[in-house]
Design a protein around this motif. Structure first.
Motif, PDB file in Angstrom:
ATOM      1  N   GLU A 152       7.410   7.327   0.254  1.00 34.37           N
ATOM      2  CA  GLU A 152       8.010   8.420   1.018  1.00 34.37           C
ATOM      3  C   GLU A 152       9.439   8.037   1.384  1.00 34.37           C
ATOM      4  O   GLU A 152       9.674   6.976   1.962  1.00 34.37           O
ATOM      5  CB  GLU A 152       7.203   8.679   2.289  1.00 34.37           C
ATOM      6  N   MET A 153      10.392   8.899   1.034  1.00 31.87           N
ATOM      7  CA  MET A 153      11.787   8.670   1.394  1.00 31.87           C
ATOM      8  C   MET A 153      12.266   9.821   2.263  1.00 31.87           C
ATOM      9  O   MET A 153      12.343  10.965   1.811  1.00 31.87           O
ATOM     10  CB  MET A 153      12.638   8.529   0.125  1.00 31.87           C
ATOM     11  N   THR A 154      12.561   9.493   3.529  1.00 27.90           N
ATOM     12  CA  THR A 154      13.051  10.477   4.486  1.00 27.90           C
ATOM     13  C   THR A 154      14.525  10.263   4.788  1.00 27.90           C
ATOM     14  O   THR A 154      15.282  11.221   4.969  1.00 27.90           O
ATOM     15  CB  THR A 154      12.230  10.399   5.789  1.00 27.90           C
ATOM     16  N   SER A 155      14.944   8.991   4.848  1.00 24.95           N
ATOM     17  CA  SER A 155      16.344   8.636   5.087  1.00 24.95           C
ATOM     18  C   SER A 155      16.560   7.220   4.584  1.00 24.95           C
ATOM     19  O   SER A 155      15.618   6.528   4.202  1.00 24.95           O
ATOM     20  CB  SER A 155      16.695   8.760   6.574  1.00 24.95           C
ATOM     21  N   GLY A 156      17.823   6.771   4.600  1.00 28.04           N
ATOM     22  CA  GLY A 156      18.133   5.476   4.030  1.00 28.04           C
ATOM     23  C   GLY A 156      18.189   5.562   2.522  1.00 28.04           C
ATOM     24  O   GLY A 156      18.394   6.635   1.943  1.00 28.04           O
ATOM     25  N   MET A 157      17.946   4.441   1.836  1.00 33.05           N
ATOM     26  CA  MET A 157      17.951   4.426   0.377  1.00 33.05           C
ATOM     27  C   MET A 157      17.045   3.316  -0.139  1.00 33.05           C
ATOM     28  O   MET A 157      16.990   2.231   0.431  1.00 33.05           O
ATOM     29  CB  MET A 157      19.373   4.225  -0.174  1.00 33.05           C
ATOM     30  N   LEU A 158      16.345   3.594  -1.227  1.00 29.38           N
ATOM     31  CA  LEU A 158      15.551   2.588  -1.934  1.00 29.38           C
ATOM     32  C   LEU A 158      16.307   2.232  -3.206  1.00 29.38           C
ATOM     33  O   LEU A 158      16.542   3.093  -4.062  1.00 29.38           O
ATOM     34  CB  LEU A 158      14.162   3.130  -2.263  1.00 29.38           C
ATOM     35  N   VAL A 159      16.706   0.961  -3.315  1.00 27.98           N
ATOM     36  CA  VAL A 159      17.493   0.487  -4.459  1.00 27.98           C
ATOM     37  C   VAL A 159      16.582  -0.372  -5.325  1.00 27.98           C
ATOM     38  O   VAL A 159      16.209  -1.486  -4.950  1.00 27.98           O
ATOM     39  CB  VAL A 159      18.721  -0.315  -3.994  1.00 27.98           C
ATOM     40  N   ALA A 160      16.225   0.139  -6.503  1.00 31.43           N
ATOM     41  CA  ALA A 160      15.242  -0.544  -7.348  1.00 31.43           C
ATOM     42  C   ALA A 160      15.861  -1.620  -8.224  1.00 31.43           C
ATOM     43  O   ALA A 160      15.165  -2.532  -8.660  1.00 31.43           O
ATOM     44  CB  ALA A 160      14.508   0.469  -8.213  1.00 31.43           C
TER      45      ALA A 160
ATOM     46  N   ASN B  33       0.851  -1.184   0.000  1.00 30.88           N
ATOM     47  CA  ASN B  33       0.000   0.000   0.000  1.00 30.88           C
ATOM     48  C   ASN B  33       0.894   1.243   0.000  1.00 30.88           C
ATOM     49  O   ASN B  33       1.265   1.729  -1.053  1.00 30.88           O
ATOM     50  CB  ASN B  33      -0.974  -0.015   1.169  1.00 30.88           C
ATOM     51  N   ASN B  34       1.293   1.727   1.180  1.00 29.46           N
ATOM     52  CA  ASN B  34       2.263   2.820   1.241  1.00 29.46           C
ATOM     53  C   ASN B  34       3.631   2.252   1.624  1.00 29.46           C
ATOM     54  O   ASN B  34       3.718   1.324   2.421  1.00 29.46           O
ATOM     55  CB  ASN B  34       1.847   3.869   2.278  1.00 29.46           C
ATOM     56  N   LEU B  35       4.684   2.832   1.064  1.00 27.33           N
ATOM     57  CA  LEU B  35       6.056   2.422   1.382  1.00 27.33           C
ATOM     58  C   LEU B  35       6.823   3.641   1.879  1.00 27.33           C
ATOM     59  O   LEU B  35       6.829   4.688   1.212  1.00 27.33           O
ATOM     60  CB  LEU B  35       6.744   1.839   0.147  1.00 27.33           C
ATOM     61  N   ALA B  36       7.472   3.500   3.051  1.00 26.15           N
ATOM     62  CA  ALA B  36       8.209   4.619   3.637  1.00 26.15           C
ATOM     63  C   ALA B  36       9.601   4.166   4.049  1.00 26.15           C
ATOM     64  O   ALA B  36       9.757   3.130   4.699  1.00 26.15           O
ATOM     65  CB  ALA B  36       7.460   5.198   4.834  1.00 26.15           C
ATOM     66  N   MET B  37      10.606   4.957   3.671  1.00 27.30           N
ATOM     67  CA  MET B  37      11.990   4.731   4.068  1.00 27.30           C
ATOM     68  C   MET B  37      12.366   5.767   5.116  1.00 27.30           C
ATOM     69  O   MET B  37      12.463   6.963   4.810  1.00 27.30           O
ATOM     70  CB  MET B  37      12.914   4.838   2.849  1.00 27.30           C
ATOM     71  N   ARG B  38      12.578   5.310   6.374  1.00 23.44           N
ATOM     72  CA  ARG B  38      12.919   6.219   7.469  1.00 23.44           C
ATOM     73  C   ARG B  38      14.080   5.671   8.286  1.00 23.44           C
ATOM     74  O   ARG B  38      14.231   5.998   9.459  1.00 23.44           O
ATOM     75  CB  ARG B  38      11.705   6.430   8.381  1.00 23.44           C
ATOM     76  N   GLY B  39      14.901   4.819   7.672  1.00 16.98           N
ATOM     77  CA  GLY B  39      15.967   4.154   8.395  1.00 16.98           C
ATOM     78  C   GLY B  39      17.344   4.637   8.015  1.00 16.98           C
ATOM     79  O   GLY B  39      17.530   5.751   7.510  1.00 16.98           O
ATOM     80  N   SER B  40      18.325   3.755   8.236  1.00 14.17           N
ATOM     81  CA  SER B  40      19.724   4.133   8.051  1.00 14.17           C
ATOM     82  C   SER B  40      20.403   3.379   6.910  1.00 14.17           C
ATOM     83  O   SER B  40      21.529   3.701   6.555  1.00 14.17           O
ATOM     84  CB  SER B  40      20.499   3.861   9.347  1.00 14.17           C
ATOM     85  N   GLY B  41      19.739   2.377   6.349  1.00 14.51           N
ATOM     86  CA  GLY B  41      20.384   1.564   5.323  1.00 14.51           C
ATOM     87  C   GLY B  41      19.555   1.503   4.062  1.00 14.51           C
ATOM     88  O   GLY B  41      18.595   2.259   3.870  1.00 14.51           O
ATOM     89  N   SER B  42      19.902   0.544   3.188  1.00 14.17           N
ATOM     90  CA  SER B  42      19.278   0.428   1.878  1.00 14.17           C
ATOM     91  C   SER B  42      18.264  -0.709   1.853  1.00 14.17           C
ATOM     92  O   SER B  42      18.557  -1.819   2.296  1.00 14.17           O
ATOM     93  CB  SER B  42      20.343   0.170   0.802  1.00 14.17           C
ATOM     94  N   LEU B  43      17.082  -0.421   1.305  1.00 10.81           N
ATOM     95  CA  LEU B  43      16.124  -1.466   0.978  1.00 10.81           C
ATOM     96  C   LEU B  43      16.367  -1.845  -0.478  1.00 10.81           C
ATOM     97  O   LEU B  43      16.154  -1.036  -1.383  1.00 10.81           O
ATOM     98  CB  LEU B  43      14.696  -0.980   1.174  1.00 10.81           C
ATOM     99  N   ILE B  44      16.823  -3.071  -0.698  1.00  5.27           N
ATOM    100  CA  ILE B  44      17.159  -3.543  -2.036  1.00  5.27           C
ATOM    101  C   ILE B  44      16.007  -4.395  -2.550  1.00  5.27           C
ATOM    102  O   ILE B  44      15.611  -5.375  -1.917  1.00  5.27           O
ATOM    103  CB  ILE B  44      18.463  -4.356  -2.017  1.00  5.27           C
TER     104      ILE B  44
END
Length: 217
Positions: free
Chosen positions: A100-108, A73-84
């Motif tokens: 929503e990207m606040t911190s960390g990284m989203l690796v597509a 549904n909704n995806l939010a990045m609020r951490g310190s590392g990468s979601l691969i």
């Protein structure tokens, strides 16, 4: 066999790890978020039709490997590392709500994202690594905005009606930008290959401080 969060949940569901084994399905029936402190070990199905999936730690130790038919549904990045995002089973991830990207990284990597809501990346383009993927915005009844400074590989406005897709921040498209309906540009837009306006309904509308640079149309 599935495990589900009840509609009666009144608080976010917080866990460090989610182990979702093969042959199992994890579902949600609540508007509350699922907050992951580390990572998801995903061999089963994720069918999250409400609420949000929020990463607050470092999920890089285990890529998120979704299955055909899975959805967020909704995806939010609020951490310190990468979601691969891995593509072992499917190269498409439907996100019915917003990103929503606040911190960390989203690796597509090479996983395509289909987004039904808005996209927010206030810290800047470094928080999203597009690889060679495609990000498609496809809502009809919901206003969609792309906020912040962003870099995409392929970007698609796949909508067929409703409100305009709003590009509110500086946007770079490393390959092609396909416009099938009305995209309103409010900030600099750089398309390094082609802007595709071949659909008769496709319109690129420039407002405010918009400035468009492209190799070809």
């Amino acid at each position: 066999t599935y495990l589900a969060l009840s509609p009666q949940c009144s608080e976010p569901c917080r866990m460090t790890y989610l182990y979702n084994r093969s042959g199992r399905t994890f579902k949600t029936f609540t508007d509350q978020d699922i907050v992951i402190g580390a990572y998801i070990d995903d061999g089963g199905h994720l069918q999250l039709d409400s609420g949000g999936l929020v990463f607050t730690g470092n999920p890089s130790a285990h890529p998120l490997n979704l299955m055909p038919g899975d959805r967020l549904n909704n995806l939010a990045m609020r951490g310190s590392g990468s979601l691969i995002l891995a593509a072992d089973y499917t190269n498409t991830v439907p996100i019915q709500g917003s990103v929503e990207m606040t911190s960390g990284m989203l690796v597509a990597s090479n996983v395509n994202l289909i987004v039904g809501g808005s996209w927010s990346n206030a810290p800047g383009a470094a928080l999203f690594s597009p690889g060679t993927n495609k990000v498609t915005f496809n809502s009809v009844g919901t206003p969609q905005r792309i906020e912040g400074t962003n870099s995409f590989y392929n970007l698609v406005d796949a909508r067929s009606g409703g409100d305009q897709l709003l590009l509110r921040g500086s946007t770079t498209v490393q390959h092609d930008f396909t416009v099938n309906y009305q995209t309103a540009v409010w900030a600099p837009l750089v398309v390094q290959n082609t802007i595709d306006l071949s659909n008769p309904a496709g319109q690129l509308i420039l407002w405010g401080s918009a400035d468009v640079q492209t190799a070809k149309i």
